[in-house]
Motif scaffolding. Sequence first.
Motif, PDB file in Angstrom:
ATOM      1  N   VAL A 113       0.857  -1.183   0.000  1.00 17.28           N
ATOM      2  CA  VAL A 113       0.000   0.000   0.000  1.00 17.28           C
ATOM      3  C   VAL A 113       0.895   1.235   0.000  1.00 17.28           C
ATOM      4  CG1 VAL A 113      -1.866   1.250   1.135  1.00 17.28           C
ATOM      5  CG2 VAL A 113      -1.749  -1.251   1.333  1.00 17.28           C
ATOM      6  N   ILE A 114       0.671   2.122  -0.955  1.00 13.88           N
ATOM      7  CA  ILE A 114       1.471   3.334  -1.099  1.00 13.88           C
ATOM      8  C   ILE A 114       0.582   4.548  -0.899  1.00 13.88           C
ATOM      9  CG2 ILE A 114       3.001   4.664  -2.600  1.00 13.88           C
ATOM     10  CD1 ILE A 114       3.428   2.100  -4.254  1.00 13.88           C
ATOM     11  N   ALA A 115       1.017   5.488  -0.048  1.00 15.82           N
ATOM     12  CA  ALA A 115       0.348   6.776   0.081  1.00 15.82           C
ATOM     13  C   ALA A 115       1.012   7.748  -0.893  1.00 15.82           C
ATOM     14  CB  ALA A 115       0.456   7.298   1.503  1.00 15.82           C
ATOM     15  N   MET A 116       0.231   8.362  -1.754  1.00 10.61           N
ATOM     16  CA  MET A 116       0.718   9.362  -2.711  1.00 10.61           C
ATOM     17  C   MET A 116       0.256  10.732  -2.216  1.00 10.61           C
ATOM     18  SD  MET A 116       0.200   9.428  -6.848  1.00 10.61           S
ATOM     19  CE  MET A 116      -1.525   9.949  -6.875  1.00 10.61           C
ATOM     20  N   ILE A 117       1.203  11.559  -1.796  1.00 10.53           N
ATOM     21  CA  ILE A 117       0.873  12.736  -1.004  1.00 10.53           C
ATOM     22  C   ILE A 117       1.249  14.031  -1.707  1.00 10.53           C
ATOM     23  CG2 ILE A 117       1.233  13.902   1.200  1.00 10.53           C
ATOM     24  CD1 ILE A 117       2.046  11.140   2.352  1.00 10.53           C
ATOM     25  N   ILE A 134       4.421   2.648   2.262  1.00  7.98           N
ATOM     26  CA  ILE A 134       5.343   3.575   1.615  1.00  7.98           C
ATOM     27  C   ILE A 134       4.637   4.919   1.469  1.00  7.98           C
ATOM     28  CG2 ILE A 134       6.733   4.023  -0.466  1.00  7.98           C
ATOM     29  CD1 ILE A 134       7.678   1.515   0.865  1.00  7.98           C
ATOM     30  N   ARG A 135       5.391   6.021   1.606  1.00  2.91           N
ATOM     31  CA  ARG A 135       4.824   7.359   1.452  1.00  2.91           C
ATOM     32  C   ARG A 135       5.677   8.148   0.466  1.00  2.91           C
ATOM     33  NH1 ARG A 135       4.081   5.065   5.733  1.00  2.91           N
ATOM     34  NH2 ARG A 135       6.271   5.239   6.324  1.00  2.91           N
ATOM     35  N   ILE A 136       5.091   8.473  -0.694  1.00  2.00           N
ATOM     36  CA  ILE A 136       5.758   9.249  -1.723  1.00  2.00           C
ATOM     37  C   ILE A 136       5.082  10.620  -1.778  1.00  2.00           C
ATOM     38  CG2 ILE A 136       6.402   9.399  -4.151  1.00  2.00           C
ATOM     39  CD1 ILE A 136       7.675   7.035  -2.672  1.00  2.00           C
ATOM     40  N   ALA A 137       5.875  11.690  -1.663  1.00  2.00           N
ATOM     41  CA  ALA A 137       5.308  13.030  -1.601  1.00  2.00           C
ATOM     42  C   ALA A 137       6.033  13.965  -2.558  1.00  2.00           C
ATOM     43  CB  ALA A 137       5.400  13.583  -0.178  1.00  2.00           C
ATOM     44  N   ASP A 138       5.334  15.004  -2.975  1.00  2.00           N
ATOM     45  CA  ASP A 138       5.993  16.065  -3.724  1.00  2.00           C
ATOM     46  C   ASP A 138       6.283  17.235  -2.784  1.00  2.00           C
ATOM     47  OD1 ASP A 138       3.652  17.629  -3.456  1.00  2.00           O
ATOM     48  OD2 ASP A 138       2.873  16.993  -5.408  1.00  2.00           O
ATOM     49  N   GLN A 184      10.555  18.271   3.081  1.00  2.00           N
ATOM     50  CA  GLN A 184      11.936  17.909   3.405  1.00  2.00           C
ATOM     51  C   GLN A 184      12.092  17.631   4.892  1.00  2.00           C
ATOM     52  OE1 GLN A 184      14.266  17.228   1.132  1.00  2.00           O
ATOM     53  NE2 GLN A 184      15.555  16.514   2.824  1.00  2.00           N
ATOM     54  N   GLN A 185      11.471  18.451   5.732  1.00  2.00           N
ATOM     55  CA  GLN A 185      11.516  18.203   7.175  1.00  2.00           C
ATOM     56  C   GLN A 185      10.867  16.871   7.516  1.00  2.00           C
ATOM     57  OE1 GLN A 185       9.464  21.902   8.194  1.00  2.00           O
ATOM     58  NE2 GLN A 185      11.246  22.564   9.388  1.00  2.00           N
ATOM     59  N   ALA A 186       9.727  16.605   6.899  1.00  2.00           N
ATOM     60  CA  ALA A 186       9.023  15.343   7.158  1.00  2.00           C
ATOM     61  C   ALA A 186       9.866  14.146   6.735  1.00  2.00           C
ATOM     62  CB  ALA A 186       7.681  15.341   6.418  1.00  2.00           C
ATOM     63  N   LEU A 187      10.595  14.282   5.638  1.00  2.00           N
ATOM     64  CA  LEU A 187      11.480  13.212   5.189  1.00  2.00           C
ATOM     65  C   LEU A 187      12.573  12.965   6.221  1.00  2.00           C
ATOM     66  CD1 LEU A 187      12.383  11.280   2.865  1.00  2.00           C
ATOM     67  CD2 LEU A 187      13.754  13.193   1.998  1.00  2.00           C
ATOM     68  N   GLU A 188      13.175  14.030   6.723  1.00  2.00           N
ATOM     69  CA  GLU A 188      14.257  13.907   7.697  1.00  2.00           C
ATOM     70  C   GLU A 188      13.769  13.319   9.020  1.00  2.00           C
ATOM     71  OE1 GLU A 188      15.727  17.872   7.891  1.00  2.00           O
ATOM     72  OE2 GLU A 188      16.660  17.792   5.895  1.00  2.00           O
ATOM     73  N   LEU A 192       8.174  10.437   5.828  1.00  2.00           N
ATOM     74  CA  LEU A 192       8.053  10.165   4.405  1.00  2.00           C
ATOM     75  C   LEU A 192       9.130   9.182   3.968  1.00  2.00           C
ATOM     76  CD1 LEU A 192       7.396  13.760   2.983  1.00  2.00           C
ATOM     77  CD2 LEU A 192       5.732  11.892   3.180  1.00  2.00           C
ATOM     78  N   THR A 193       8.819   8.435   2.925  1.00  2.00           N
ATOM     79  CA  THR A 193       9.791   7.522   2.326  1.00  2.00           C
ATOM     80  C   THR A 193      10.651   8.245   1.306  1.00  2.00           C
ATOM     81  OG1 THR A 193       8.156   5.744   2.541  1.00  2.00           O
ATOM     82  CG2 THR A 193      10.056   5.308   1.130  1.00  2.00           C
ATOM     83  N   GLU A 194      10.007   9.123   0.525  1.00  2.00           N
ATOM     84  CA  GLU A 194      10.717   9.798  -0.556  1.00  2.00           C
ATOM     85  C   GLU A 194       9.985  11.078  -0.916  1.00  2.00           C
ATOM     86  OE1 GLU A 194      12.640   8.578  -4.934  1.00  2.00           O
ATOM     87  OE2 GLU A 194      11.229   7.237  -3.909  1.00  2.00           O
ATOM     88  N   VAL A 195      10.753  12.110  -1.268  1.00  2.00           N
ATOM     89  CA  VAL A 195      10.197  13.356  -1.791  1.00  2.00           C
ATOM     90  C   VAL A 195      10.663  13.496  -3.230  1.00  2.00           C
ATOM     91  CG1 VAL A 195      10.106  15.871  -1.577  1.00  2.00           C
ATOM     92  CG2 VAL A 195      10.171  14.442   0.480  1.00  2.00           C
ATOM     93  N   VAL A 196       9.728  13.715  -4.140  1.00  2.00           N
ATOM     94  CA  VAL A 196      10.023  13.733  -5.571  1.00  2.00           C
ATOM     95  C   VAL A 196       9.372  14.957  -6.210  1.00  2.00           C
ATOM     96  CG1 VAL A 196      10.203  11.215  -5.713  1.00  2.00           C
ATOM     97  CG2 VAL A 196       7.991  12.315  -6.062  1.00  2.00           C
ATOM     98  N   ASP A 197       9.762  15.235  -7.448  1.00  2.00           N
ATOM     99  CA  ASP A 197       9.159  16.366  -8.171  1.00  2.00           C
ATOM    100  C   ASP A 197       7.726  16.061  -8.584  1.00  2.00           C
ATOM    101  OD1 ASP A 197      11.492  17.873  -7.977  1.00  2.00           O
ATOM    102  OD2 ASP A 197      12.302  17.085  -9.858  1.00  2.00           O
ATOM    103  N   ASP A 198       7.486  14.840  -9.010  1.00  2.00           N
ATOM    104  CA  ASP A 198       6.170  14.439  -9.510  1.00  2.00           C
ATOM    105  C   ASP A 198       5.732  13.188  -8.760  1.00  2.00           C
ATOM    106  OD1 ASP A 198       3.978  13.458 -10.920  1.00  2.00           O
ATOM    107  OD2 ASP A 198       4.776  14.029 -12.871  1.00  2.00           O
TER     108      ASP A 198
END
Length: 271
Positions: A113-117, A134-138, A184-188, A192-198
């Motif tokens: 299950v992936i959260a797209m944020i 997994i949590r993927i965010a922009d 970025q703070q949430a990633l640190e 979050l698992t990853e911060v991406v452009d899209d």
Amino acid sequence: MTQPLVSNPSTDIVVDDWEPGIRRITINRAPLRNAYRTQTAIEITSAIAQFTTDDTARVLIITGAGGAFCAGGDLTSTYETEHAAAVEFGHGVVIREGMHSVIRALAICEKPVIAMISGPAVAGGLALALACDIRIADATARLGDTSGRVGLLPDEGGAWLFSHAMGTDQALKMLWGNEIYDAQQALELGLLTEVVDDAASATLALARKFAATAPLTTRIVKRLVRNAGVQTLDQSLREAEYAVEIINHTADVAEGISAFVGKRTPKFSGR
């Protein structure tokens, strides 16, 4: 083109197959930044249950419409207040029937299950995201919990999920300080698992990878890793001993080895 499974515009979510094998639940309350009410939680729980029992659906993505993930509970909804007043221990019943049912459904779901944020994932919305694997965010993502500003509790599972994700001290700092973090703070902090452009492209690419793996192996891996958090090393090793007796006799392992030897891409069937 995706095919909606739930398309009634009066519902709080939209469920569709983004691609074959990849199921998507979209919270569809954009004017309220996808704040949930009890009806929303009931629909999400039902959609998770359908995904769990559908062998054609291998990965689940949870997201929100209109540039927001989920801004927490809908404080404007009257059902919760009226229902809580009508039954004994009403507030507990409402939360159990609501977001607790979603968190429990995700806790027992054996598939990825992936959260797209994008945008806010706040309070119960953050708990929902953390209940995913997994949590993927922009870069627009904003995560935290400000429930304390109105005297409310992290009662959707946050007290457990926040402390396990970021540690007890950081969880208390966030809750007592009513803090919201940028992506970025949430990633640190481990939220979050990853911060991406899209986020959509990255999430879909990851979901494709997960959907291409052997389904039973994927489920057992999730169980082993989750259980490891509450097991001793010896207990984890013993569980692995039992697991290989299941996995190593499957048709998918035979297919995987054959494909490796033949230098081709395996075609896993889930058997």
